[in-house]
Motif scaffolding. Sequence first.
Motif, PDB file in Angstrom:
ATOM      1  N   ALA A 187       0.813  -1.209   0.816  1.00 34.97           N
ATOM      2  CA  ALA A 187       0.111  -0.432   0.150  1.00 34.97           C
ATOM      3  C   ALA A 187       0.832   1.164   0.068  1.00 34.97           C
ATOM      4  O   ALA A 187       1.960   0.651   0.482  1.00 34.97           O
ATOM      5  N   VAL A 188       1.085   2.414  -0.461  1.00 35.49           N
ATOM      6  CA  VAL A 188       1.083   3.575  -0.564  1.00 35.49           C
ATOM      7  C   VAL A 188      -0.521   4.493   0.179  1.00 35.49           C
ATOM      8  O   VAL A 188      -1.084   4.861  -0.189  1.00 35.49           O
ATOM      9  N   HIS A 189       0.256   5.761   1.023  1.00 32.80           N
ATOM     10  CA  HIS A 189      -0.464   6.503   1.870  1.00 32.80           C
ATOM     11  C   HIS A 189      -0.015   7.606   1.732  1.00 32.80           C
ATOM     12  O   HIS A 189       1.419   7.876   1.825  1.00 32.80           O
ATOM     13  N   VAL A 190      -0.540   8.640   0.833  1.00 33.85           N
ATOM     14  CA  VAL A 190      -0.092   9.766   0.403  1.00 33.85           C
ATOM     15  C   VAL A 190      -1.590  10.123   0.521  1.00 33.85           C
ATOM     16  O   VAL A 190      -3.250  10.674   0.541  1.00 33.85           O
ATOM     17  N   CYS A 191      -1.185  11.461   1.761  1.00 33.42           N
ATOM     18  CA  CYS A 191      -2.575  12.213   2.526  1.00 33.42           C
ATOM     19  C   CYS A 191      -2.120  13.706   2.562  1.00 33.42           C
ATOM     20  O   CYS A 191      -0.677  14.120   2.416  1.00 33.42           O
ATOM     21  N   TYR A 192      -2.760  14.818   3.106  1.00 38.03           N
ATOM     22  CA  TYR A 192      -2.253  15.888   3.400  1.00 38.03           C
ATOM     23  C   TYR A 192      -2.022  16.114   4.711  1.00 38.03           C
ATOM     24  O   TYR A 192      -1.961  17.283   5.426  1.00 38.03           O
ATOM     25  N   GLY A 193      -1.442  15.174   5.339  1.00 32.86           N
ATOM     26  CA  GLY A 193      -0.914  15.779   6.486  1.00 32.86           C
ATOM     27  C   GLY A 193      -1.475  15.379   8.273  1.00 32.86           C
ATOM     28  O   GLY A 193      -2.161  15.304   8.176  1.00 32.86           O
ATOM     29  N   TYR A 194      -0.615  15.017   9.483  1.00 35.50           N
ATOM     30  CA  TYR A 194      -0.883  15.317  11.269  1.00 35.50           C
ATOM     31  C   TYR A 194      -1.739  16.193  10.404  1.00 35.50           C
ATOM     32  O   TYR A 194      -1.808  17.027  10.489  1.00 35.50           O
ATOM     33  N   GLY A 195      -3.004  16.055  11.824  1.00 43.39           N
ATOM     34  CA  GLY A 195      -3.662  17.997  12.107  1.00 43.39           C
ATOM     35  C   GLY A 195      -2.573  18.546  12.919  1.00 43.39           C
ATOM     36  O   GLY A 195      -3.372  19.315  14.178  1.00 43.39           O
ATOM     37  N   ILE A 196      -1.974  19.491  12.463  1.00 41.19           N
ATOM     38  CA  ILE A 196      -0.987  20.396  13.043  1.00 41.19           C
ATOM     39  C   ILE A 196      -1.240  21.385  12.220  1.00 41.19           C
ATOM     40  O   ILE A 196      -1.534  21.622  10.999  1.00 41.19           O
ATOM     41  N   LYS A 197      -0.943  22.416  13.386  1.00 37.39           N
ATOM     42  CA  LYS A 197      -0.908  23.912  12.282  1.00 37.39           C
ATOM     43  C   LYS A 197      -0.306  23.970  10.770  1.00 37.39           C
ATOM     44  O   LYS A 197      -0.927  25.009  10.020  1.00 37.39           O
ATOM     45  N   ALA A 198       0.974  23.585  11.044  1.00 37.66           N
ATOM     46  CA  ALA A 198       1.937  23.831   9.337  1.00 37.66           C
ATOM     47  C   ALA A 198       0.123  23.247   8.321  1.00 37.66           C
ATOM     48  O   ALA A 198       0.451  23.643   7.494  1.00 37.66           O
ATOM     49  N   ASN A 199       0.128  21.515   9.020  1.00 36.26           N
ATOM     50  CA  ASN A 199      -0.464  21.344   7.047  1.00 36.26           C
ATOM     51  C   ASN A 199      -1.979  21.774   7.337  1.00 36.26           C
ATOM     52  O   ASN A 199      -2.809  22.399   6.270  1.00 36.26           O
ATOM     53  N   THR A 200      -2.299  22.139   8.582  1.00 33.82           N
ATOM     54  CA  THR A 200      -4.042  22.932   8.130  1.00 33.82           C
ATOM     55  C   THR A 200      -3.863  24.527   8.135  1.00 33.82           C
ATOM     56  O   THR A 200      -5.019  24.701   6.949  1.00 33.82           O
ATOM     57  N   ASP A 201      -2.924  25.101   7.942  1.00 37.79           N
ATOM     58  CA  ASP A 201      -2.698  26.475   7.425  1.00 37.79           C
ATOM     59  C   ASP A 201      -2.696  25.843   5.388  1.00 37.79           C
ATOM     60  O   ASP A 201      -2.877  26.829   4.751  1.00 37.79           O
ATOM     61  N   TRP A 202      -1.597  25.054   5.516  1.00 40.95           N
ATOM     62  CA  TRP A 202      -1.528  25.791   4.002  1.00 40.95           C
ATOM     63  C   TRP A 202      -2.610  24.767   3.542  1.00 40.95           C
ATOM     64  O   TRP A 202      -3.095  25.142   1.559  1.00 40.95           O
ATOM     65  N   LYS A 203      -3.382  23.745   4.353  1.00 41.82           N
ATOM     66  CA  LYS A 203      -5.008  23.247   3.744  1.00 41.82           C
ATOM     67  C   LYS A 203      -5.970  24.613   3.287  1.00 41.82           C
ATOM     68  O   LYS A 203      -6.454  24.794   2.185  1.00 41.82           O
ATOM     69  N   GLN A 204      -6.047  25.344   4.025  1.00 45.93           N
ATOM     70  CA  GLN A 204      -6.345  26.767   3.421  1.00 45.93           C
ATOM     71  C   GLN A 204      -5.573  27.498   2.549  1.00 45.93           C
ATOM     72  O   GLN A 204      -6.581  28.489   2.513  1.00 45.93           O
ATOM     73  N   THR A 205      -4.727  27.289   2.099  1.00 51.45           N
ATOM     74  CA  THR A 205      -4.473  27.707   1.110  1.00 51.45           C
ATOM     75  C   THR A 205      -4.878  27.114  -0.678  1.00 51.45           C
ATOM     76  O   THR A 205      -4.924  27.599  -1.329  1.00 51.45           O
ATOM     77  N   LEU A 206      -5.375  25.557  -0.066  1.00 52.23           N
ATOM     78  CA  LEU A 206      -5.800  24.811  -1.189  1.00 52.23           C
ATOM     79  C   LEU A 206      -6.847  25.230  -2.294  1.00 52.23           C
ATOM     80  O   LEU A 206      -7.123  24.385  -3.256  1.00 52.23           O
ATOM     81  N   GLY A 207      -7.843  25.824  -2.050  1.00 55.36           N
ATOM     82  CA  GLY A 207      -8.893  26.379  -2.449  1.00 55.36           C
ATOM     83  C   GLY A 207     -10.428  25.229  -2.076  1.00 55.36           C
ATOM     84  O   GLY A 207      -9.807  24.619  -1.078  1.00 55.36           O
ATOM     85  N   ALA A 208     -10.979  25.596  -2.817  1.00 50.23           N
ATOM     86  CA  ALA A 208     -12.624  24.945  -2.456  1.00 50.23           C
ATOM     87  C   ALA A 208     -12.093  23.568  -3.249  1.00 50.23           C
ATOM     88  O   ALA A 208     -13.122  22.403  -2.671  1.00 50.23           O
ATOM     89  N   GLU A 209     -11.538  22.947  -3.980  1.00 46.08           N
ATOM     90  CA  GLU A 209     -10.909  21.829  -4.885  1.00 46.08           C
ATOM     91  C   GLU A 209      -9.511  21.036  -4.124  1.00 46.08           C
ATOM     92  O   GLU A 209      -8.214  22.127  -4.447  1.00 46.08           O
ATOM     93  N   TRP A 210      -9.568  20.669  -4.285  1.00 46.99           N
ATOM     94  CA  TRP A 210      -7.870  19.627  -3.622  1.00 46.99           C
ATOM     95  C   TRP A 210      -8.211  18.636  -4.652  1.00 46.99           C
ATOM     96  O   TRP A 210      -8.537  17.408  -4.563  1.00 46.99           O
ATOM     97  N   ARG A 211      -7.283  19.141  -5.654  1.00 50.78           N
ATOM     98  CA  ARG A 211      -6.647  18.347  -7.163  1.00 50.78           C
ATOM     99  C   ARG A 211      -5.356  17.743  -7.079  1.00 50.78           C
ATOM    100  O   ARG A 211      -5.082  16.888  -7.886  1.00 50.78           O
ATOM    101  N   GLN A 212      -4.935  17.508  -6.249  1.00 48.57           N
ATOM    102  CA  GLN A 212      -3.872  17.157  -5.560  1.00 48.57           C
ATOM    103  C   GLN A 212      -3.039  15.698  -6.379  1.00 48.57           C
ATOM    104  O   GLN A 212      -2.743  15.418  -7.315  1.00 48.57           O
TER     105      GLN A 212
END
Length: 342
Positions: free
Chosen positions: A209-234
């Motif tokens: 298996a390969v696990h590809v996520c948007y990271g732990y629930g830490i501030k650096a990751n949650t702040d980054w998610k705020q910049t990704l817009g209405a759709e996360w298409r990575q």
Amino acid sequence: MNALLPTSTAGSLPKPSWLAQPETLWSEWKLPDDELAEGKRDALRLSLADQRDAGIDIVSDGEQTRQHFVTTFIEHLGGVDFEKRETVRIRNRYDASVPTVVGAVSRDRPVFVDDARFLRAQTDQPIKWALPGPMTMIDTLYDAHYGSREKLAWEFAGILNQEAKELQAAGVDIIQFDEPAFNVFFDEVKDWGVAVLERATEGLTCDTAVHVCYGYGIKANTDWKQTLGAEWRQYEEIFPKLQESSIDIVSLECHNSHVPLELIELIRGKKVMVGAIDVASTHIETPDEVAATLRRALQFVDADHLYPSTNCGMAPLRRSVARAKLQALGAGAAIVRQELSD
């Protein structure tokens, strides 16, 4: 194990307060050296009991014996100096002090194999074991020797393959490689990242298996998610390459994310570990909320290829919250399982 919608976790679970600082990612150990080994094993037993109580089908060690999902593995390798540290940009999101590669990397002994044997002796259930992926490893180090991210990744892939084969021999049923870096370095993923990952799985007969996520629930990751817009298409960038790969299972973030679930169609034919639990929130999902997420995913993946899971590791959460979320995962999967069998 439930043959339909078997549940699992994506990664870490919180450690007991007597072993590590609660709600702290990568906490220092709280036990002295002469008590630490036994304490880690006790924590592993508790983690297993929490998973069993929640009805989790494919269990893991909950990463109870490691401080960090990447560097705990690297600590056991030659060629890396943990005293010589440099500050690097991790995942293009935040700065961190990391060890330095000072020579040829090597693995002189197994890292997690004894722990895997211990877990195997505690349960008859299928076991999933997580290892850091090669690209995520190179993104968590400073390289003062190879001068090439790709070359170092190939070296790590060979080392990971040695460990993976011994984990398989110890009774592990699924070996998962954690690659959050896949969600950042798209060109490298396409040029050599997936090929390097396949090198790490070479010769394995267990599921990979390969696990590809948007990271732990830490501030650096949650702040980054705020910049990704209405759709996360990575995922749109990397899923076609993963669909062509030999990897059996793709683990992805879903619940409370802005990932368009139709992107799952890009990995048609793969088993899909769908994150139905948000690890960046202390809100405890209801079984109905989990079931709703799974029903949405079933529009794009066949039921016999769907594995309900968590979005990522839950190490930063309180144990009581994590246990309740696991209970919701197990109960939500049971609801949909019943619907499919009616």
